[in-house]
Design a protein around this motif. Structure first.
Motif, PDB file in Angstrom:
ATOM      1  N   ARG A  92     -23.541  18.725 -43.082  1.00 45.86           N
ATOM      2  CA  ARG A  92     -23.356  17.731 -44.145  1.00 45.86           C
ATOM      3  C   ARG A  92     -22.451  18.224 -45.268  1.00 45.86           C
ATOM      4  NH1 ARG A  92     -29.131  16.689 -43.568  1.00 45.86           N
ATOM      5  NH2 ARG A  92     -29.466  18.072 -45.352  1.00 45.86           N
ATOM      6  N   ASP A  93     -22.239  19.536 -45.355  1.00 41.38           N
ATOM      7  CA  ASP A  93     -21.476  20.074 -46.472  1.00 41.38           C
ATOM      8  C   ASP A  93     -20.010  19.677 -46.371  1.00 41.38           C
ATOM      9  OD1 ASP A  93     -19.964  22.164 -48.129  1.00 41.38           O
ATOM     10  OD2 ASP A  93     -22.049  22.600 -48.630  1.00 41.38           O
ATOM     11  N   GLU A  94     -19.441  19.208 -47.447  1.00 39.54           N
ATOM     12  CA  GLU A  94     -18.063  18.710 -47.443  1.00 39.54           C
ATOM     13  C   GLU A  94     -17.025  19.810 -47.223  1.00 39.54           C
ATOM     14  OE1 GLU A  94     -17.243  16.922 -51.172  1.00 39.54           O
ATOM     15  OE2 GLU A  94     -17.408  18.790 -52.334  1.00 39.54           O
ATOM     16  N   LEU A  95     -17.412  21.054 -47.405  1.00 36.98           N
ATOM     17  CA  LEU A  95     -16.475  22.170 -47.220  1.00 36.98           C
ATOM     18  C   LEU A  95     -16.445  22.685 -45.786  1.00 36.98           C
ATOM     19  CD1 LEU A  95     -17.344  24.257 -50.414  1.00 36.98           C
ATOM     20  CD2 LEU A  95     -15.465  22.627 -50.109  1.00 36.98           C
ATOM     21  N   VAL A  96     -17.284  22.136 -44.923  1.00 37.40           N
ATOM     22  CA  VAL A  96     -17.430  22.636 -43.553  1.00 37.40           C
ATOM     23  C   VAL A  96     -16.700  21.719 -42.578  1.00 37.40           C
ATOM     24  CG1 VAL A  96     -19.060  23.212 -41.716  1.00 37.40           C
ATOM     25  CG2 VAL A  96     -19.631  23.712 -44.106  1.00 37.40           C
ATOM     26  N   SER A  97     -15.747  22.284 -41.854  1.00 35.85           N
ATOM     27  CA  SER A  97     -15.021  21.539 -40.827  1.00 35.85           C
ATOM     28  C   SER A  97     -15.702  21.733 -39.472  1.00 35.85           C
ATOM     29  CB  SER A  97     -13.560  22.016 -40.755  1.00 35.85           C
ATOM     30  OG  SER A  97     -13.515  23.395 -40.423  1.00 35.85           O
ATOM     31  N   VAL A  98     -15.164  21.081 -38.456  1.00 33.06           N
ATOM     32  CA  VAL A  98     -15.738  21.162 -37.108  1.00 33.06           C
ATOM     33  C   VAL A  98     -14.919  22.134 -36.267  1.00 33.06           C
ATOM     34  CG1 VAL A  98     -16.297  19.862 -35.010  1.00 33.06           C
ATOM     35  CG2 VAL A  98     -16.556  18.786 -37.260  1.00 33.06           C
ATOM     36  N   GLY A  99     -15.605  23.007 -35.545  1.00 38.39           N
ATOM     37  CA  GLY A  99     -14.937  23.942 -34.645  1.00 38.39           C
ATOM     38  C   GLY A  99     -15.819  24.233 -33.449  1.00 38.39           C
ATOM     39  N   THR A 100     -15.214  24.472 -32.288  1.00 39.68           N
ATOM     40  CA  THR A 100     -16.013  24.701 -31.081  1.00 39.68           C
ATOM     41  C   THR A 100     -16.447  26.149 -30.929  1.00 39.68           C
ATOM     42  OG1 THR A 100     -14.097  25.194 -29.696  1.00 39.68           O
ATOM     43  CG2 THR A 100     -14.734  22.883 -29.899  1.00 39.68           C
ATOM     44  N   HIS A 131     -21.124  27.784 -22.665  1.00 38.55           N
ATOM     45  CA  HIS A 131     -21.807  27.023 -23.719  1.00 38.55           C
ATOM     46  C   HIS A 131     -21.290  25.583 -23.714  1.00 38.55           C
ATOM     47  CE1 HIS A 131     -23.348  25.830 -27.599  1.00 38.55           C
ATOM     48  NE2 HIS A 131     -23.861  27.033 -27.829  1.00 38.55           N
ATOM     49  N   PRO A 132     -22.176  24.574 -23.788  1.00 34.03           N
ATOM     50  CA  PRO A 132     -21.717  23.182 -23.760  1.00 34.03           C
ATOM     51  C   PRO A 132     -20.817  22.793 -24.921  1.00 34.03           C
ATOM     52  CG  PRO A 132     -24.064  23.316 -24.313  1.00 34.03           C
ATOM     53  CD  PRO A 132     -23.647  24.674 -23.835  1.00 34.03           C
ATOM     54  N   ARG A 133     -20.749  23.623 -25.962  1.00 35.67           N
ATOM     55  CA  ARG A 133     -19.873  23.302 -27.088  1.00 35.67           C
ATOM     56  C   ARG A 133     -18.406  23.244 -26.665  1.00 35.67           C
ATOM     57  NH1 ARG A 133     -20.791  29.091 -30.237  1.00 35.67           N
ATOM     58  NH2 ARG A 133     -19.428  30.372 -28.949  1.00 35.67           N
ATOM     59  N   VAL A 134     -18.054  23.947 -25.567  1.00 39.00           N
ATOM     60  CA  VAL A 134     -16.670  23.915 -25.087  1.00 39.00           C
ATOM     61  C   VAL A 134     -16.251  22.482 -24.770  1.00 39.00           C
ATOM     62  CG1 VAL A 134     -15.101  24.698 -23.266  1.00 39.00           C
ATOM     63  CG2 VAL A 134     -16.841  26.259 -24.171  1.00 39.00           C
ATOM     64  N   TYR A 135     -17.147  21.719 -24.165  1.00 39.26           N
ATOM     65  CA  TYR A 135     -16.840  20.361 -23.741  1.00 39.26           C
ATOM     66  C   TYR A 135     -17.414  19.302 -24.691  1.00 39.26           C
ATOM     67  CZ  TYR A 135     -15.474  22.302 -19.188  1.00 39.26           C
ATOM     68  OH  TYR A 135     -14.852  23.000 -18.193  1.00 39.26           O
ATOM     69  N   GLY A 136     -18.414  19.669 -25.499  1.00 35.28           N
ATOM     70  CA  GLY A 136     -19.167  18.637 -26.179  1.00 35.28           C
ATOM     71  C   GLY A 136     -19.176  18.619 -27.691  1.00 35.28           C
ATOM     72  N   THR A 137     -18.540  19.568 -28.355  1.00 36.69           N
ATOM     73  CA  THR A 137     -18.669  19.689 -29.806  1.00 36.69           C
ATOM     74  C   THR A 137     -18.298  18.395 -30.551  1.00 36.69           C
ATOM     75  OG1 THR A 137     -18.424  22.081 -29.935  1.00 36.69           O
ATOM     76  CG2 THR A 137     -17.710  20.825 -31.852  1.00 36.69           C
ATOM     77  N   PHE A 138     -17.103  17.921 -30.363  1.00 41.70           N
ATOM     78  CA  PHE A 138     -16.627  16.777 -31.151  1.00 41.70           C
ATOM     79  C   PHE A 138     -17.354  15.480 -30.791  1.00 41.70           C
ATOM     80  CE2 PHE A 138     -13.420  19.978 -31.648  1.00 41.70           C
ATOM     81  CZ  PHE A 138     -12.974  19.825 -32.952  1.00 41.70           C
ATOM     82  N   PRO A 139     -17.489  15.165 -29.498  1.00 42.99           N
ATOM     83  CA  PRO A 139     -18.234  13.922 -29.197  1.00 42.99           C
ATOM     84  C   PRO A 139     -19.702  13.992 -29.599  1.00 42.99           C
ATOM     85  CG  PRO A 139     -17.699  15.115 -27.185  1.00 42.99           C
ATOM     86  CD  PRO A 139     -16.916  15.756 -28.287  1.00 42.99           C
ATOM     87  N   LYS A 140     -20.312  15.181 -29.584  1.00 42.56           N
ATOM     88  CA  LYS A 140     -21.717  15.271 -29.978  1.00 42.56           C
ATOM     89  C   LYS A 140     -21.902  14.890 -31.441  1.00 42.56           C
ATOM     90  CE  LYS A 140     -25.751  18.234 -30.387  1.00 42.56           C
ATOM     91  NZ  LYS A 140     -26.377  19.561 -30.148  1.00 42.56           N
ATOM     92  N   ILE A 141     -21.009  15.367 -32.306  1.00 41.03           N
ATOM     93  CA  ILE A 141     -21.126  15.030 -33.729  1.00 41.03           C
ATOM     94  C   ILE A 141     -20.962  13.530 -33.933  1.00 41.03           C
ATOM     95  CG2 ILE A 141     -19.982  15.265 -35.968  1.00 41.03           C
ATOM     96  CD1 ILE A 141     -19.549  18.178 -35.376  1.00 41.03           C
ATOM     97  N   LEU A 142     -19.982  12.925 -33.255  1.00 42.87           N
ATOM     98  CA  LEU A 142     -19.774  11.479 -33.384  1.00 42.87           C
ATOM     99  C   LEU A 142     -20.961  10.685 -32.843  1.00 42.87           C
ATOM    100  CD1 LEU A 142     -16.032  11.416 -32.288  1.00 42.87           C
ATOM    101  CD2 LEU A 142     -16.881  10.826 -34.567  1.00 42.87           C
TER     102      LEU A 142
END
Length: 530
Positions: A407-415, A425-436
């Motif tokens: 939730r922190d505004e200073l934190v970006s998304v990275g796999t 690790h599933p984050r390789v394929y799933g990080t961005f769609p999981k957040i959405l």
């Protein structure tokens, strides 16, 4: 000379060589004494006449064996061993080469031969004539860059020189050259060996090189466990003293002792910004991390090349020392991730071979129980059996902490993704769609607009990429088209290699690389430079 060579470069070299010896990672070329071999460097505007360098040719006149006393090894084989090791063979590989001639010697003996030879260059040569040949040699467990000094105008080779790879001056030189060439910043992984050994002063000296460029210092901070707050202080102090942007890689608080500290961690980012530091971070939305299995070993085990590391892991006395260091927490300032995370919470993610395929997805504790072995010895054995190429998943985070940080505004998304076969690790394929899917559509933890900012304009700003992160005329056309009602991930720890749904189109530099859910095969990507 150990040189990574391919294609026409190989053919031109082989045509002039008296003999060639192959080994893992390169070749050793023994040049004919009478041949002048001209090789045009891709990085520099001069030609190096390698055959003029006695130490890199088949000639052994430069090897002074006058130090030998009561040595039974034939001088020709001693010379061969010295030349092989000086050319880039490890001590272990040199020993094995000599064994083919019936000569049995320890690594220390080979080292003593090399060490007693004159390896120093002439002292009166202009250092501006030195040009990097991108070759590393090992002497007495220390690694050296091998330089060739040339006179460009006369096209003449002057001498060679060895520099320790760990010297601060050389590291700063590399950094300065890289920044001039468009590197987006400086990144360190201080929790990992060998960077674990770097002092704060050394990191600060490198950080000073960033000041004129206003490029970020990106760090996997030195400790994410018991000494995490001291690691925060070290990182922030460097940024405050130098006035450079700081970016905190995969921001998290790990393990039960830190489960209640996520708010304290994000407050430290605010404190850093109050100090005038441009402090940002990135995060992956999972309660498990991932790294190499080697990370569970004490740092001192990983000071040599891969062959020597494996030999240490085979040695029974060394294994007992590794076990004692890990189980008894004998090393200060090392985070000791095995016992801290718990062997039952560390699973095998990928392997080099199919031999241990039955271990994929299973915990170290489970494998130890099956083998009736100690978890530390299971780590050692798997690394030996898989030639060190093993990755792991560490279940060490709490969902509440993950949600607080995202939730922190200073934190970006990275796999922070590690590709590989098996069960990465599933984050390789799933990080961005999981957040959405999870944090926007299902739980309304974040707005769609805020998440898009975290995935696009925020990371572009952090890395100083002025042509990326926004849609407007003149910007790079790197575009992802997704349906916010459908976007989702089916990748999980059991079946991690699954592509997301609801992302029908992806464009890179204005060209479709995914169109109507099909990969086009186009490769329009380019090297990104600041």
């Amino acid at each position: 000379m150990a040189v990574p060579v391919t294609g026409a470069y190989v053919e031109s070299l082989l045509a002039t060589c008296a003999s060639v010896e192959f080994f893992a990672g390169g070749v050793v070329l023994e040049l004919r004494d009478a041949v002048s071999l001209s090789v045009k460097s891709e990085e520099y505007d001069f030609v190096v006449l390698y055959a003029q360098i006695d130490r890199l040719s088949g000639c052994s006149d430069w090897i002074d064996l006058s130090f030998v006393e009561r040595e039974r090894t034939p001088p020709q084989l001693m010379e061969r061993g010295i030349r092989l090791h000086f050319a880039g063979f490890s001590l272990s590989n040199t020993v094995r080469k000599l064994e083919k001639f019936g000569v049995e010697h320890s690594r220390k003996s080979i080292h003593d031969w090399v060490h007693k030879c004159d390896l120093q260059p002439a002292a009166d040569i202009d250092p501006n004539h030195i040009a990097l040949d991108k070759t590393v040699v090992q002497i007495n467990d220390y690694w050296y860059w091998l330089y060739t000094a040339v006179e460009p105008e006369a096209n003449k080779t002057l001498h060679i020189r060895l520099y320790l790879t760990a010297t601060a001056d050389l590291t700063e030189w590399f950094l300065r050259e890289s920044l001039e060439d468009g590197a987006v910043g400086l990144s360190t992984g201080l929790v990992y060996s060998p960077q674990f050994n770097a002092t704060t002063e050394e990191i600060r000296a490198l950080g000073e090189r960033l000041v004129p460029y206003r490029r970020p210092y990106v760090a996997h901070i030195r400790n994410e466990r018991f000494e995490i707050w001291e690691a925060f202080d070290e990182f922030m102090d460097i940024g405050a003293e130098l006035g450079i942007p700081l970016h905190h890689s995969h921001f998290k608080v790990t393990g039960p002792p830190l489960y209640e500290t996520a708010e304290r961690a994000t407050d430290l980012m605010r404190y850093a910004r109050d100090r005038g530091i441009d402090y940002t971070a990135d995060q992956y939305p999972y309660t498990a991390g991932s790294t190499m299995l080697q990370a569970l070993l004490p740092p001192w085990v990983k000071t040599g090349d891969s062959t020597e590391t494996v030999e240490l892991l085979r040695d029974s006395e060394t294994r007992q020392q590794i076990k004692a260091d890990i189980e008894n927490w004998r090393l200060d300032n090392w985070h000791n991730p095995g016992p801290y995370t718990g062997w039952e919470n560390i699973a095998i993610a990928s392997l080099e071979s199919e031999t241990n395929e039955h271990c994929l997805g299973r915990s170290i504790a489970s494998i130890a129980n099956e083998r009736d072995s100690n978890p530390v010895f299971v780590v050692c054995d798997l690394l030996i059996e898989e030639d060190l190429q093993v990755t792991i998943t560490l279940h060490q985070l709490r969902e509440e902490s993950v949600q607080h940080i995202v939730r922190d505004e200073l934190v970006s998304v990275g796999t922070d993704g590690l590709f590989g076969s098996g069960k990465p690790h599933p984050r390789v394929y799933g990080t961005f769609p999981k957040i959405l899917e999870k944090y926007v559509r299902e739980e309304s933890l974040l707005s769609l607009e805020e998440v898009v900012r975290k995935m696009t304009s925020l990371p572009a700003r952090i890395m100083g990429l002025s042509n990326k992160g926004l849609i407007r005329p003149g910007m790079d056309a790197d575009l992802v088209v997704f349906d916010p009602r459908l976007v989702s991930t089916t990748a999980d720890y059991e079946n991690p290699r699954r592509y997301p749904k609801g992302i029908p189109h992806v464009l890179v530099n204005g060209e479709f690389v995914v169109c109507d859910n099909e990969v086009t095969g186009a490769l329009p990507g380019q090297t990104i430079r600041a």
